[in-house]
Enzyme design. Structure first.
Site, PDB file in Angstrom:
ATOM      1  N   LYS A 138      23.608  23.917  14.945  1.00  0.00           N
ATOM      2  CA  LYS A 138      22.249  24.014  15.474  1.00  0.00           C
ATOM      3  C   LYS A 138      22.160  23.356  16.860  1.00  0.00           C
ATOM      4  CE  LYS A 138      20.067  23.833  10.863  1.00  0.00           C
ATOM      5  NZ  LYS A 138      18.939  23.225  10.087  1.00  0.00           N
TER       6      LYS A 138
ATOM      7  N   TYR B  98      15.191  32.751   9.024  1.00  0.00           N
ATOM      8  CA  TYR B  98      14.411  31.854   8.160  1.00  0.00           C
ATOM      9  C   TYR B  98      13.303  32.581   7.397  1.00  0.00           C
ATOM     10  CZ  TYR B  98      16.679  27.645  10.040  1.00  0.00           C
ATOM     11  OH  TYR B  98      17.585  26.656  10.358  1.00  0.00           O
TER      12      TYR B  98
ATOM     13  N   ASN C 140      19.606  18.114  11.396  1.00  0.00           N
ATOM     14  CA  ASN C 140      20.696  18.049  10.412  1.00  0.00           C
ATOM     15  C   ASN C 140      21.960  18.793  10.855  1.00  0.00           C
ATOM     16  OD1 ASN C 140      19.762  20.608   9.870  1.00  0.00           O
ATOM     17  ND2 ASN C 140      19.057  20.157   7.793  1.00  0.00           N
TER      18      ASN C 140
ATOM     19  N   HIS D 206      23.706  24.482   9.967  1.00  0.00           N
ATOM     20  CA  HIS D 206      23.191  25.358   8.910  1.00  0.00           C
ATOM     21  C   HIS D 206      24.359  25.923   8.127  1.00  0.00           C
ATOM     22  CE1 HIS D 206      21.149  28.604   6.807  1.00  0.00           C
ATOM     23  NE2 HIS D 206      22.200  29.333   7.132  1.00  0.00           N
TER      24      HIS D 206
ATOM     25  N   GLU E 235      22.630  36.610   5.567  1.00  0.00           N
ATOM     26  CA  GLU E 235      22.739  35.918   6.854  1.00  0.00           C
ATOM     27  C   GLU E 235      23.936  36.400   7.680  1.00  0.00           C
ATOM     28  OE1 GLU E 235      22.662  31.781   5.753  1.00  0.00           O
ATOM     29  OE2 GLU E 235      20.553  31.875   5.151  1.00  0.00           O
TER      30      GLU E 235
END
Ligand code: GDP
Ligand code: MG
Length: 152
Positions: free
Chosen positions: A11, A51, A126, A129, A140
């Site tokens: 990310k 998402y 975080n 992904h 995905e």
């Protein structure tokens, strides 16, 4: 054990903090095979597709901005998208990455070691992904990669 494919995205926070190499190193050492990779500037369309299942969550608007790089580097928006393959790759990659919240991620995981909660802004940084289950992984990988972009 089934051979699976799973999507991993470094990310914008991970890119900015130069953690891409570290994540690749850990996944490589865990035995997963990298079969596709590219640097992507995430559009609003891609962010919404990626998402889609989280639409309606209170953190959704933040999440869209976050993955597009709005909070890290708007002049150099980028993520590193990758597909890994291996035995039980979906669960196995998640085990390397750690639980969603850096506060819950187990010691030794990427999110435990490098993730943080930006309490002021209210989002999780975080770092990585990783697809959560077989349905998500299938969905995905198709959203991010064309079949000819994967080496199989
Ligand atoms: P993941 O599969 O572990 O990444 O977690 P999810 O699929 O549940 O959520 C996707 C992303 O949304 C997470 O990686 C976080 O960046 C964010 N997120 C999930 N749950 C929360 C939450 O409770 N609060 C906030 N601020 N962000 C969340
Ligand atoms: Mg998820």
């Amino acid at each position: 054990m089934p051979i699976e494919k799973t999507l991993v995205v470094i990310k914008p926070d991970g890119m900015k903090r130069r953690l891409a190499g570290l994540a690749i190193d850990r996944l490589e050492n865990a035995g997963f095979e990298l079969i596709g990779a590219k640097v992507v500037s995430v559009t609003e369309k891609l962010a919404h597709e990626h998402y889609a299942l989280l639409k309606g969550q209170p953190f959704f608007p933040n999440l869209i901005k976050f993955i597009m790089g709005d909070y890290h580097d708007v002049s150099n928006r980028r993520v590193l998208a990758m597909v890994y393959r291996g035995e039980n790759a979906i669960k196995g990659v998640r085990a390397v990455v750690g639980a969603t919240s850096p506060e819950d991620a187990a010691p030794g995981t990427i999110r435990n070691a490098f993730g943080r909660i930006n309490s002021k802004a209210g989002y999780y940084e975080n770092v990585v992904h990783a697809s959560g289950n077989a349905m998500e992984a299938d969905r995905e990988v198709k959203i991010w990669f064309k079949p000819e972009e994967l080496v199989e």
